[in-house]
Design an enzyme around this catalytic site. Sequence first.
Site, PDB file in Angstrom:
ATOM      1  N   TYR A 196       0.820  -1.219   0.000  1.00 60.84           N
ATOM      2  CA  TYR A 196       0.000   0.000   0.000  1.00 60.84           C
ATOM      3  C   TYR A 196       0.855   1.271   0.000  1.00 60.84           C
ATOM      4  O   TYR A 196       0.348   2.381  -0.119  1.00 60.84           O
ATOM      5  CB  TYR A 196      -0.931   0.022   1.219  1.00 60.84           C
ATOM      6  CG  TYR A 196      -2.356   0.322   0.837  1.00 60.84           C
ATOM      7  CD1 TYR A 196      -2.702   1.560   0.306  1.00 60.84           C
ATOM      8  CD2 TYR A 196      -3.351  -0.621   0.966  1.00 60.84           C
ATOM      9  CE1 TYR A 196      -4.002   1.829  -0.066  1.00 60.84           C
ATOM     10  CE2 TYR A 196      -4.648  -0.358   0.599  1.00 60.84           C
ATOM     11  CZ  TYR A 196      -4.968   0.866   0.075  1.00 60.84           C
ATOM     12  OH  TYR A 196      -6.249   1.126  -0.292  1.00 60.84           O
ATOM     13  N   HIS A 237       3.141   6.099  -2.468  1.00 67.09           N
ATOM     14  CA  HIS A 237       3.340   7.553  -2.441  1.00 67.09           C
ATOM     15  C   HIS A 237       3.539   8.191  -3.814  1.00 67.09           C
ATOM     16  O   HIS A 237       3.205   9.363  -3.981  1.00 67.09           O
ATOM     17  CB  HIS A 237       4.491   7.894  -1.473  1.00 67.09           C
ATOM     18  CG  HIS A 237       4.101   7.700  -0.030  1.00 67.09           C
ATOM     19  ND1 HIS A 237       4.754   6.835   0.821  1.00 67.09           N
ATOM     20  CD2 HIS A 237       3.099   8.244   0.684  1.00 67.09           C
ATOM     21  CE1 HIS A 237       4.177   6.873   2.016  1.00 67.09           C
ATOM     22  NE2 HIS A 237       3.169   7.711   1.961  1.00 67.09           N
TER      23      HIS A 237
HETATM   24  C1  HEM Z   1      -0.835  12.959   0.432  1.00 67.35           C
HETATM   25  C2  HEM Z   1       0.231  12.879   0.875  1.00 67.35           C
HETATM   26  C3  HEM Z   1       0.786  11.879   1.828  1.00 67.35           C
HETATM   27  C4  HEM Z   1       1.584  12.171   2.865  1.00 67.35           C
HETATM   28  C5  HEM Z   1       2.049  13.562   3.284  1.00 67.35           C
HETATM   29  C6  HEM Z   1       1.933  10.927   3.506  1.00 67.35           C
HETATM   30  C7  HEM Z   1       2.727  10.846   4.612  1.00 67.35           C
HETATM   31  C8  HEM Z   1       3.033   9.691   5.274  1.00 67.35           C
HETATM   32  C9  HEM Z   1       3.823   9.593   6.465  1.00 67.35           C
HETATM   33  C10 HEM Z   1       4.462  10.770   7.218  1.00 67.35           C
HETATM   34  C11 HEM Z   1       3.908   8.289   6.807  1.00 67.35           C
HETATM   35  C12 HEM Z   1       4.662   7.677   8.005  1.00 67.35           C
HETATM   36  C13 HEM Z   1       6.027   7.263   7.541  1.00 67.35           C
HETATM   37  C14 HEM Z   1       6.796   6.465   8.592  1.00 67.35           C
HETATM   38  O1  HEM Z   1       6.692   5.239   8.593  1.00 67.35           O
HETATM   39  O2  HEM Z   1       7.548   7.094   9.367  1.00 67.35           O
HETATM   40  C15 HEM Z   1       3.167   7.550   5.815  1.00 67.35           C
HETATM   41  C16 HEM Z   1       2.999   6.197   5.833  1.00 67.35           C
HETATM   42  C17 HEM Z   1       2.266   5.519   4.916  1.00 67.35           C
HETATM   43  N1  HEM Z   1       1.631   6.024   3.803  1.00 67.35           N
HETATM   44 FE1  HEM Z   1       1.552   7.935   3.253  1.00 67.35          FE
HETATM   45  N2  HEM Z   1       1.338   9.897   2.830  1.00 67.35           N
HETATM   46  C18 HEM Z   1       0.605  10.431   1.802  1.00 67.35           C
HETATM   47  C19 HEM Z   1      -0.125   9.732   0.864  1.00 67.35           C
HETATM   48  C20 HEM Z   1      -0.249   8.372   0.818  1.00 67.35           C
HETATM   49  C21 HEM Z   1      -0.969   7.633  -0.172  1.00 67.35           C
HETATM   50  C22 HEM Z   1      -1.716   8.250  -1.361  1.00 67.35           C
HETATM   51  C23 HEM Z   1      -0.848   6.317   0.144  1.00 67.35           C
HETATM   52  C24 HEM Z   1      -1.385   5.087  -0.534  1.00 67.35           C
HETATM   53  C25 HEM Z   1      -2.191   5.078  -1.537  1.00 67.35           C
HETATM   54  C26 HEM Z   1      -0.050   6.235   1.345  1.00 67.35           C
HETATM   55  C27 HEM Z   1       0.302   5.067   1.994  1.00 67.35           C
HETATM   56  C28 HEM Z   1       1.032   4.993   3.149  1.00 67.35           C
HETATM   57  C29 HEM Z   1       1.300   3.753   3.882  1.00 67.35           C
HETATM   58  C30 HEM Z   1       0.830   2.368   3.490  1.00 67.35           C
HETATM   59  C31 HEM Z   1       2.055   4.089   5.000  1.00 67.35           C
HETATM   60  C32 HEM Z   1       2.530   3.163   6.109  1.00 67.35           C
HETATM   61  C33 HEM Z   1       1.652   3.321   7.332  1.00 67.35           C
HETATM   62  C34 HEM Z   1       2.288   2.751   8.577  1.00 67.35           C
HETATM   63  O3  HEM Z   1       3.250   2.022   8.484  1.00 67.35           O
HETATM   64  O4  HEM Z   1       1.826   3.024   9.674  1.00 67.35           O
HETATM   65  N3  HEM Z   1       0.305   7.503   1.732  1.00 67.35           N
HETATM   66  N4  HEM Z   1       2.662   8.416   4.888  1.00 67.35           N
END
Ligand code: HEM
Length: 454
Positions: free
Chosen positions: A229, A232
């Site tokens: 998933y 990004h």
């Molecule tokens: C719109 C802008 C987005 C921002 C600013 C953002 C930001 C973040 C941040 C800060 C994290 C935590 C990173 C870490 O492990 O330290 C994260 C995790 C994640 N993001 Fe995004 N994200 C965005 C969009 C997306 C989209 C569109 C998807 C999928 C379609 C996505 C999927 C994920 C997944 C799967 C994780 C891991 C969650 C976890 O391990 O708890 N993100 N994201």
Amino acid sequence: MVAAWLQFVIRDWFSHGTSPTEDPWVVPLAADDPWMQPPMRIMRTPDDPTRPPGATDLPQTRVNVLSHWWDASQIYGVSADEQKGIRTGKAGKLLPLPDDPAKDPSRVPGFWLGTEMMRTLFTREHNAICDRLRAEYPTWPDEELFQRARLVNAALIAKIHTVEWTPAVISHPTTKAALRANWFGLEGERVQRLFGRLTDSEAVSGIPGGKADHYGVPYSLTEEFVAVYRMHPLIRDHWHLRHVADDSTARDCDFRDLAGPNALPVLNDIGMADLLYSFGTLHPGLVTLHNFPRHLQEFRRPDGNFQDLAATDILRSRELGVPRYNEFRRLLGLAPAKDFHDLTGNPEWAEEIDHMYRDIENVDLMIGLFAERLPAGFAFSDTAFRIFILMASRRLNSDRFLTDYYTPAVYTQAGLDWVADNSMSTVLLRHHPQLRSSLASVVNAFAPWTTSGV
Ligand code: HEM
């Protein structure tokens, strides 16, 4: 190609929680690396507090601090306290935003305009469902209306995700049919609407309204699901926001102008209809190599620190014990890549990956997923698809509110009809009728919309 809508995927199914600040991972950098806060530190994933002490012989485990059910908790919150903060207390309805500024969602890392637009739209939908239920049951108190409307709204989101969003991302005819069959069964939507469920069989009549089944394993999301998933690259760096009336420019901006606390002023200044139109007519980024948004490589967190999400995504899969690309495929029963040219159809990428890893067995999962040849109509790799398709039915099968309890006694007949009668387009048009001509020619609201004045 699908519209930038795609980025609206409701990703709030999982979060590993707030990291401890001590003992971060330190990523080695080349001497000339331009990273602005060297050395690059990435906080560790929190430990699982439910793990028995000294359980060193067990595979590693982590907890999800969000709810991974189809319960629309991205709107309703994950605790009674959060829920209280968004309710008006009258006629079951929701407030547009929490009334406590400390609970302002723009403080959460990852919050941006897209998530707020989606929340606003489905908050309005919740309130419309309350009006419908109240017309049918005028004596119901606030709590009764709220709880039933929540169920209906969550089921509608589950249906939209199953029969519209996912088939738009994997728009191969076979997968489209399979996903529709998850919801409507082989009897199809028309027959189901006329005669209801013809049988108890999930294959014939679809999963909703059938029997819940955990297949012997309590429902949970695997780290493999989290790993695939991590999409990004869907997020664009540049955003051309335009007016629905004549396609003229409302604002030209980059991702940072739409993220965190900047999102709410944009929403207020430009307004939902023009923003929805802009998102519906723009394309998302491709989930491939060399397309990681620059702004997420230099993502400014609410605490002011910078984070490289590309590096983080790679590190997290390693940290959480998700196998490397070839082993991941083997465990799924798929053939591993024999060499770098077998991995990708792009000879330049094959050279680059070879230069970086030397041994094909070392290639990180995300690199392999982003390098892989995509099947026709797929917005992401076949390897990722294997995990998604499994979870798409699992999320429905295990949920008693979408199986055993998907009945008029729990939802009301008006509620079940609401789910059956609506789609992403009808939701959009109910709240924003100005979008009618943009949506007129699209069968699926997640496909690109018609540009005004063209
Ligand atoms: C719109 C802008 C987005 C921002 C600013 C953002 C930001 C973040 C941040 C800060 C994290 C935590 C990173 C870490 O492990 O330290 C994260 C995790 C994640 N993001 Fe995004 N994200 C965005 C969009 C997306 C989209 C569109 C998807 C999928 C379609 C996505 C999927 C994920 C997944 C799967 C994780 C891991 C969650 C976890 O391990 O708890 N993100 N994201």
